[in-house]
Design a protein around this motif. Structure first.
Motif, PDB file in Angstrom:
ATOM      1  N   HIS A   1       0.830  -1.205   0.000  1.00  0.00           N
ATOM      2  CA  HIS A   1       0.000   0.000   0.000  1.00  0.00           C
ATOM      3  C   HIS A   1       0.863   1.253   0.000  1.00  0.00           C
ATOM      4  CE1 HIS A   1      -3.256  -2.660   1.906  1.00  0.00           C
ATOM      5  NE2 HIS A   1      -3.666  -2.331   0.696  1.00  0.00           N
TER       6      HIS A   1
ATOM      7  N   LYS B   1      -5.408   0.886   5.103  1.00  0.00           N
ATOM      8  CA  LYS B   1      -5.840   0.084   3.956  1.00  0.00           C
ATOM      9  C   LYS B   1      -5.747  -1.400   4.274  1.00  0.00           C
ATOM     10  CE  LYS B   1      -4.585   3.587   0.536  1.00  0.00           C
ATOM     11  NZ  LYS B   1      -3.650   3.943  -0.551  1.00  0.00           N
TER      12      LYS B   1
ATOM     13  N   ARG C   1      -8.642  -2.367   6.345  1.00  0.00           N
ATOM     14  CA  ARG C   1      -9.880  -2.457   5.554  1.00  0.00           C
ATOM     15  C   ARG C   1      -9.813  -3.558   4.505  1.00  0.00           C
ATOM     16  NH1 ARG C   1      -9.842   3.659   5.511  1.00  0.00           N
ATOM     17  NH2 ARG C   1      -8.763   3.525   3.531  1.00  0.00           N
TER      18      ARG C   1
ATOM     19  N   GLU D   1      -7.991  -3.663   1.762  1.00  0.00           N
ATOM     20  CA  GLU D   1      -7.966  -3.145   0.399  1.00  0.00           C
ATOM     21  C   GLU D   1      -6.852  -3.793  -0.413  1.00  0.00           C
ATOM     22  OE1 GLU D   1      -7.970   1.098   0.176  1.00  0.00           O
ATOM     23  OE2 GLU D   1      -9.570   1.312   1.655  1.00  0.00           O
TER      24      GLU D   1
ATOM     25  N   ASP E   1      -1.644  -1.228  -3.637  1.00  0.00           N
ATOM     26  CA  ASP E   1      -1.493  -0.131  -4.596  1.00  0.00           C
ATOM     27  C   ASP E   1      -0.381  -0.412  -5.582  1.00  0.00           C
ATOM     28  OD1 ASP E   1      -3.477   1.552  -3.446  1.00  0.00           O
ATOM     29  OD2 ASP E   1      -2.075   2.009  -1.827  1.00  0.00           O
TER      30      ASP E   1
END
Ligand SMILES: [Zn+2]
Length: 68
Positions: free
Chosen positions: A24, A58, A61, A63, A66
């Motif tokens: 991330h 992130k 959560r 996610e 990136d």
């Protein structure tokens, strides 16, 4: 979740972004007087933060990363 910083880059607005070990990215803005991170504006300051942990929301959560 705490994740160590593995690198930095600047976004298109020249804000500094920390690259975390989890994949991330997280902004580490220096916008006084609200957010003061003068260390992020110098090479030595950024290098000194490599390997230090940042709280990664992130990850909390779940996610997707990136970066590959
Ligand atoms: Zn993460």
């Amino acid at each position: 979740m705490q994740q160590p910083i593995v690198g930095f880059h600047q976004d298109e607005e020249r804000h500094w972004v920390a690259e975390l070990a989890c994949g991330h990215n997280q902004h580490v803005r220096h916008k006084p007087p609200w957010v003061c991170r003068p260390w992020v504006t110098t090479v030595a300051g950024r290098q000194g933060r490599l390997g230090m942990g940042l709280e990664c929301l992130k990850c909390d959560r779940g996610e997707p990363a990136d970066r590959p």
